[in-house]
Design a protein around this motif. Sequence first.
Motif: not given
Ligand SMILES: [Zn+2]
Length: 243
Positions: A4, A7, A61, A64
């Motif tokens: 991701c 993050c 996050c 995601c």
């Molecule tokens: Zn993430």
Amino acid sequence: MERCERCDGSKAEPGTDVVECSTCHGEGKVHRTQRTFFGQFQQVTACPTCQGEGQTVKSACAQCSGRGTERKSRKIEVQIPAGVEHGTRLLIHGEGESGGKGARNGDLYVHIGVERDKIFARRGNDVMMSAEVNMAMAALGGIISVETLDGIVDFNIKAGTQSGAVTRIKGAGITHMGATGRRGDQLVELKVVTPKKLDDRQAELLHELAESFGLERVGENPKAGHGIFDRVKDAFRGEEDNS
Ligand SMILES: [Zn+2]
Ligand SMILES: [Zn+2]
């Protein structure tokens, strides 16, 4: 699945803390004690709260949902090695599933399918094709041009070439896989073609040629009783008479 971007695989919303897992106290594993008839056993397993990472996030996050990875579609360029065969599996390191934070990515396997070609057929590292040769050239010899993988080349037709004869152009085939750089050959099957239409002069020349071979008057409108079918019939009649 790719790491991701938001993050960077940490699973935590940027700006929020990643904290020590309260279940395993950052160890990533949990010890369980089992008492049995035979005594006490200690079992160590991955922590179910943090999946063995030793950390949990306070705030997941948003991009995601705290998985650390997200599904992505991406085009990459792949180098196709010379001589690759149908069904070959290419291994592309690191282009597979995201390994998550700190872990390396999985690999990508690319299955190669070799397309059929209009001109060439492949047999191992040789390429095969067929080429038409006029019957006059087949008899007298000459030069024809054929397509190869490297472009058009001229090659010699030997006098007296038969239909179905195969000639070999050395080194014009497919490059062997590996570092040798050797190549297979191109095999050209020669098909001797009889002209379907002749002008008067060509027909006359061929009649002369036929006579020079000692053939009876051949061709259309042969003398009555001397056509090929009549001659075949005569031959059978002859056999009957003999018996
Ligand atoms: Zn993430
Ligand atoms: Zn834990």
